[in-house]
Design a protein around this motif. Structure first.
Motif, PDB file in Angstrom:
ATOM      1  N   LEU A  28      56.804   1.389  67.267  1.00 42.67           N
ATOM      2  CA  LEU A  28      55.612   2.050  66.729  1.00 42.67           C
ATOM      3  C   LEU A  28      55.443   3.433  67.347  1.00 42.67           C
ATOM      4  O   LEU A  28      55.140   4.408  66.643  1.00 42.67           O
ATOM      5  N   ALA A  29      55.631   3.531  68.671  1.00 42.28           N
ATOM      6  CA  ALA A  29      55.483   4.824  69.351  1.00 42.28           C
ATOM      7  C   ALA A  29      56.545   5.815  68.893  1.00 42.28           C
ATOM      8  O   ALA A  29      56.281   7.012  68.771  1.00 42.28           O
ATOM      9  N   GLU A  30      57.735   5.314  68.615  1.00 42.36           N
ATOM     10  CA  GLU A  30      58.820   6.168  68.119  1.00 42.36           C
ATOM     11  C   GLU A  30      58.446   6.764  66.760  1.00 42.36           C
ATOM     12  O   GLU A  30      58.728   7.926  66.481  1.00 42.36           O
ATOM     13  N   GLU A 147      59.401  -2.828  58.519  1.00 41.30           N
ATOM     14  CA  GLU A 147      58.556  -3.259  57.403  1.00 41.30           C
ATOM     15  C   GLU A 147      57.082  -3.205  57.803  1.00 41.30           C
ATOM     16  O   GLU A 147      56.228  -2.790  57.009  1.00 41.30           O
ATOM     17  N   LEU A 148      56.769  -3.617  59.017  1.00 41.20           N
ATOM     18  CA  LEU A 148      55.392  -3.516  59.526  1.00 41.20           C
ATOM     19  C   LEU A 148      54.936  -2.052  59.500  1.00 41.20           C
ATOM     20  O   LEU A 148      53.832  -1.744  59.051  1.00 41.20           O
ATOM     21  N   ILE A 149      55.786  -1.150  59.957  1.00 37.04           N
ATOM     22  CA  ILE A 149      55.463   0.285  59.960  1.00 37.04           C
ATOM     23  C   ILE A 149      55.195   0.770  58.538  1.00 37.04           C
ATOM     24  O   ILE A 149      54.213   1.480  58.283  1.00 37.04           O
ATOM     25  N   ARG A 150      56.041   0.389  57.601  1.00 35.18           N
ATOM     26  CA  ARG A 150      55.848   0.789  56.201  1.00 35.18           C
ATOM     27  C   ARG A 150      54.489   0.323  55.687  1.00 35.18           C
ATOM     28  O   ARG A 150      53.755   1.072  55.052  1.00 35.18           O
ATOM     29  N   ARG A 151      54.143  -0.909  56.018  1.00 38.73           N
ATOM     30  CA  ARG A 151      52.871  -1.470  55.557  1.00 38.73           C
ATOM     31  C   ARG A 151      51.681  -0.822  56.266  1.00 38.73           C
ATOM     32  O   ARG A 151      50.620  -0.637  55.659  1.00 38.73           O
ATOM     33  N   LEU A 152      51.846  -0.453  57.531  1.00 35.24           N
ATOM     34  CA  LEU A 152      50.772   0.239  58.254  1.00 35.24           C
ATOM     35  C   LEU A 152      50.510   1.614  57.639  1.00 35.24           C
ATOM     36  O   LEU A 152      49.359   2.017  57.469  1.00 35.24           O
ATOM     37  N   ILE A 153      51.573   2.326  57.292  1.00 39.56           N
ATOM     38  CA  ILE A 153      51.422   3.648  56.660  1.00 39.56           C
ATOM     39  C   ILE A 153      50.742   3.504  55.305  1.00 39.56           C
ATOM     40  O   ILE A 153      49.901   4.326  54.926  1.00 39.56           O
ATOM     41  N   GLU A 154      51.070   2.438  54.608  1.00 42.14           N
ATOM     42  CA  GLU A 154      50.476   2.177  53.297  1.00 42.14           C
ATOM     43  C   GLU A 154      48.958   2.003  53.399  1.00 42.14           C
ATOM     44  O   GLU A 154      48.214   2.518  52.574  1.00 42.14           O
ATOM     45  N   ILE A 155      48.496   1.282  54.416  1.00 37.41           N
ATOM     46  CA  ILE A 155      47.051   1.023  54.550  1.00 37.41           C
ATOM     47  C   ILE A 155      46.326   2.100  55.349  1.00 37.41           C
ATOM     48  O   ILE A 155      45.125   2.280  55.194  1.00 37.41           O
ATOM     49  N   GLU A 156      47.039   2.792  56.216  1.00 36.58           N
ATOM     50  CA  GLU A 156      46.440   3.835  57.063  1.00 36.58           C
ATOM     51  C   GLU A 156      47.343   5.059  57.089  1.00 36.58           C
ATOM     52  O   GLU A 156      48.025   5.316  58.086  1.00 36.58           O
ATOM     53  N   PRO A 157      47.355   5.857  56.010  1.00 39.08           N
ATOM     54  CA  PRO A 157      48.257   7.018  55.971  1.00 39.08           C
ATOM     55  C   PRO A 157      48.020   8.008  57.112  1.00 39.08           C
ATOM     56  O   PRO A 157      48.919   8.743  57.491  1.00 39.08           O
TER      57      PRO A 157
END
Length: 195
Positions: A28-30, A147-157
């Motif tokens: 996540l930090a990366e 996949e978690l990162i992709r979904r996080l960006i989707e909900i919190e751009p």
């Protein structure tokens, strides 16, 4: 380092899911930048009031990830009671504070951990069982976290890494050096060309 302007808070138990929490934190930090991911063992500075800092960061984050391993529900206190039932338990406190503050809470189920059931949770955090979860498997950590990162960006751009001051300064220096080189080449051409 505190999370600046809201970010991701990683909630985990030291006994059972710390290694996976640190792997998730690293990825996540990366992607989002160290200042956008809060993991207590990395983010709280020595001498800080950890109790105040933890709850402050929970209230300020955009997403609280709850890392849940197979023993998460069954871990016991020294008196034999389930730790999650104790309102003074830090995992319990952080989750309850996130719900009170209106923070998005995402359960991260590790390695075949079953979905939570409301009846198994104390009233103050029972809503955790209704939150849509993600799965991270030990043998597939990298792709699952991507996949978690992709979904996080989707909900919190807004979590997307933004250019910080250091990045902008680097771009400006490179641009100035590039323009100076073009100017020097133009001058050299002018001086060496026959008049």
């Amino acid at each position: 380092m505190p999370v600046s302007g809201g970010g991701i808070f990683v909630n985990y138990r030291r006994d059972g899911s710390q290694t996976m929490a640190e792997l998730i934190d690293r990825d996540l930090a990366e992607k989002f930048g160290r200042d956008q991911v809060f993991l207590d063992c990395r983010s709280i500075r020595i001498g800080d009031d950890y109790a105040r800092k933890l709850l402050e960061q929970v209230r300020e984050c955009r997403v609280l990830l709850v890392i849940i391993g197979p023993a998460w529900l069954s871990l016991k206190t020294s008196s034999g009671a389930r730790r999650i039932d104790d309102p003074a338990d830090w995992i319990h406190r952080e989750i309850a504070e996130a719900f009170r503050a209106g923070v998005r809470v995402v359960p991260v189920l590790l390695d075949g951990t079953p979905r939570l059931v409301e009846a198994q949770l104390p009233a103050g955090i029972a809503a955790l069982a209704r939150c849509q979860h993600v799965v991270v498997r030990l043998g597939h950590t990298r792709p699952d976290v991507q996949e978690l990162i992709r979904r996080l960006i989707e909900i919190e751009p807004r979590l997307q890494r933004r250019f910080g001051r250091a990045s902008l300064l680097t771009v400006a220096i490179v641009l100035v050096v590039f323009l100076a080189m073009i100017l020097l080449i133009a001058i050299a051409i002018k001086l060496w060309s026959p008049s």
